[in-house]
Motif scaffolding. Structure first.
Motif: not given
Length: 350
Positions: A82-83, A120-124, A160-165, A283-290
């Protein structure tokens, strides 16, 4: 000590980077959890399981950096499908005990991150699960860092991918939650309330409101020094023009706040100042993990969009292996979805 930054200037190219610092090397692996719709993964927050254990069913796929081995794993850092990104960082002020523990569902501190990524899918949504009004109330149970003799005093950061922290601390079993998209830099110490004060000071020091602005930065290894450096550089970046650009920015900023391999602090009063073992960037948007191992020259990455390449619902890639008290750092490079092996779920409910 650890450092985490959240690069959220461009909502289309959101990235998070984190340093993992520890005095000694730790066995380390990447785990990928693939949630099968026909056979959902049911997990438990304590081992062994009992009537007070938190039990949950995973909703999302995830890639997680685990410390430890088959004797005991601990989820330290990860990204879900979910990013949502989650990071556990050291917090010497954390305390998990509470008097009403019997009325709560127990969650091992090293299952905390996995529970968040699974459900969970979001910070909220995370904030709601750990708020005063949440049902059930969840009690974090402490322990020893896998592969170490140190107590697990930890706090959680999420983005998250919504820009929240948000940052979640635990004080005498109660959650202290700091939720604001502006909370983009954190280190281990001091408390996050103090880190906010530090950030306000430095932001003023560098701003046009200061008639005698100073761009002098502390260069030391103390958490407050590294907080100032990471905050300064993160707040002096051009807006990223692509995901690759954002990933490179995040990596360069967080590594500027790292500690060299085999660093000697020379100060017995501050044993928690330690070498950076590895760095992760997501990357939250592209779902890549380095994953970047400080002791090797290669970087590896995993793509959660291509989940079918993993051989089993739970797959593992060993990165640092302990053999006869010696640590073997695998020299790995590039895209790694194809190189995982099937393994057991360390959090599977009975």
């Amino acid at each position: 000590m650890c450092t985490r930054i959240f690069n959220n200037f461009n909502k289309e190219n959101l990235t998070t980077a984190r340093n993992m610092d520890w005095a000694t090397e730790l066995p380390t692996s990447l785990f990928v959890f693939r949630n099968e719709k026909n056979t959902p993964m049911v997990k438990t927050g304590t081992s062994p399981q009992n009537e007070n254990s938190l039990i949950w069913t995973a909703k999302y796929n995830s890639v997680v950096t685990m410390v430890g081995d088959e004797r005991k794993y601990g989820a330290s850092d990860g990204l879900n499908s979910a990013g949502l990104m989650a990071n556990l960082l050291y917090d010497s002020n954390a305390s998990y005990e509470r008097k009403d523990g019997s009325s709560c569902k127990n969650l091992d501190v090293f299952c905390w991150l996995q529970f968040v990524l699974d459900t969970c899918c979001s910070v909220q949504e995370v904030v709601e699960k750990f708020s005063k009004e949440a049902t059930p109330q969840i009690q974090i149970i402490g322990g020893i860092v896998p592969g170490s003799t140190k107590p697990a005093s930890l706090h959680l950061s999420i983005s998250d991918k919504f820009g929240d922290s948000a940052i979640i601390e635990v004080n005498k079993g109660k959650y202290v939650i700091y939720n604001n998209p502006e909370f983009r830099v954190m280190t281990n110490e001091p408390s996050y309330a103090k880190q906010i004060e530090l950030n306000q000071y430095w932001r003023w020091q560098w701003s046009n409101k200061n008639n005698f602005p100073s761009n002098t930065l502390p260069g030391g290894t103390f958490p407050s020094d590294r907080f100032a450096r990471a905050s300064y550089y993160l707040n002096h970046l051009y807006t990223s023009v692509s995901t690759d650009d954002s990933l490179a920015q995040s990596k360069s900023v967080v590594m500027n706040a790292s500690v060299p391999v085999n660093f000697k602090s020379g100060d017995s009063n501050h044993p928690n100042i330690a070498q950076t073992l590895w760095t992760t960037i997501s990357s939250h948007n592209d779902l890549k993990y380095f994953f970047c191992n400080s002791r090797t020259l290669g970087n590896i990455w995993v793509d959660l969009n291509i989940i079918d390449l993993f051989p089993a619902p739970v797959s593992r890639l060993i990165l640092v292996e302990e053999i006869d008290s010696n640590f073997i750092n695998k020299s790995l490079y590039g895209f790694k979805n194809n190189d995982f092996e099937a393994t057991k779920d360390p959090f599977k409910a009975n």
